[in-house]
Design an enzyme around this catalytic site. Sequence first.
Site, mmCIF file in Angstrom:
data_model
loop_
_atom_site.group_PDB
_atom_site.id
_atom_site.type_symbol
_atom_site.label_atom_id
_atom_site.label_comp_id
_atom_site.label_asym_id
_atom_site.label_seq_id
_atom_site.Cartn_x
_atom_site.Cartn_y
_atom_site.Cartn_z
ATOM 1 N N ARG A 92 0.851 -1.188 0.000
ATOM 2 C CA ARG A 92 0.000 0.000 0.000
ATOM 3 C C ARG A 92 0.884 1.234 0.000
ATOM 4 O O ARG A 92 1.869 1.319 0.733
ATOM 5 C CB ARG A 92 -0.887 -0.005 1.252
ATOM 6 C CG ARG A 92 -1.891 1.126 1.350
ATOM 7 C CD ARG A 92 -2.566 1.094 2.715
ATOM 8 N NE ARG A 92 -3.252 -0.151 2.947
ATOM 9 C CZ ARG A 92 -4.538 -0.373 2.654
ATOM 10 N NH1 ARG A 92 -5.252 0.593 2.118
ATOM 11 N NH2 ARG A 92 -5.096 -1.530 2.908
ATOM 12 N N LYS A 149 -2.047 -2.055 -9.709
ATOM 13 C CA LYS A 149 -2.081 -0.864 -8.864
ATOM 14 C C LYS A 149 -3.463 -0.229 -8.984
ATOM 15 O O LYS A 149 -3.938 0.016 -10.088
ATOM 16 C CB LYS A 149 -1.005 0.141 -9.280
ATOM 17 C CG LYS A 149 -0.937 1.353 -8.348
ATOM 18 C CD LYS A 149 0.268 2.227 -8.635
ATOM 19 C CE LYS A 149 0.379 3.368 -7.639
ATOM 20 N NZ LYS A 149 1.569 4.217 -7.861
ATOM 21 N N ASP A 151 11.213 10.332 -7.381
ATOM 22 C CA ASP A 151 11.024 9.617 -6.117
ATOM 23 C C ASP A 151 11.879 8.346 -6.076
ATOM 24 O O ASP A 151 11.416 7.279 -5.662
ATOM 25 C CB ASP A 151 9.549 9.274 -5.906
ATOM 26 C CG ASP A 151 9.220 9.015 -4.432
ATOM 27 O OD1 ASP A 151 9.997 9.467 -3.556
ATOM 28 O OD2 ASP A 151 8.196 8.371 -4.153
#
Length: 273
Positions: free
Chosen positions: A87, A108, A201
């Site tokens: 998650r 996803k 990221d």
Amino acid sequence: MSSPAAETGFEQCALASGLLEKEQLEAAKETLRRAGITPASTTRYEERLAEVLVNSGVLNRWQAKQLLDGRTKFTLGPYRIVDSIGRGGMGQVFKGEHTVLGRVVAVKVLPRHKSNPETIANFMREIRAQAMLDHENLVRALDAGEDGNVYYLITEYVPGTDLRKLIRRRGPLRMHAAASIISQVAAGLQHAHDLGLIHRDVKPGNILVTYDGKAKLLDLGLAGPLGADAEKDPRHGRIVGTVDYLSPDHIRDPKHPTPAWDIYSLGCTLYYA
């Protein structure tokens, strides 16, 4: 002759889900009967029944938990959801299987309770960004769709674990292993940068490592364009990413993204490894 006991809520959900056959359910109930366990003898009969089904390999623990919670739908489009993988901040990731092809995939999902025009638009940008890329060290997009107002992205399933969990479990990597993983991710980033895309990221939790040492970078949820197209990004000028891995350039000048942002984050990842 006593009449058969009424089905419990768990039994009804299990049969409605299509995850098991009635014969398998009856066999599990017989196992409990032989042990002297009936709905009248315990308030935890459904949990005990679920436990028998898990121990016999008919269900996995995630499936059993969903059925105990009253869920019966385990499909999204042509994909059957078989387990939970993880998650994130904006979505959940499941292990799935194409109902016709039998191909195992990662799914996803943008949950309904987080769906609004902004998050849907962001998710669609992530889908299109991932669809641009095709490299052995980037998790590949395979499909996408919508089912009952639930948006989903299908990617290749990568058996293994993320680098963060791997290091937490085993400790720091040997120099050669760390260098191999980082160089593979660098190759994937080069491919993305060449196509005008910055990840934003890069971190250990977003690097999957297979059991034979293959590394793949995932999660383009914060990805954005480079160069002249950068101003078209809704996040243009904002500082986004994971604080421990943000480059100083990103913080000082967030309006001008460069590949160096990702390279700095990759360097931090190497230090972590």
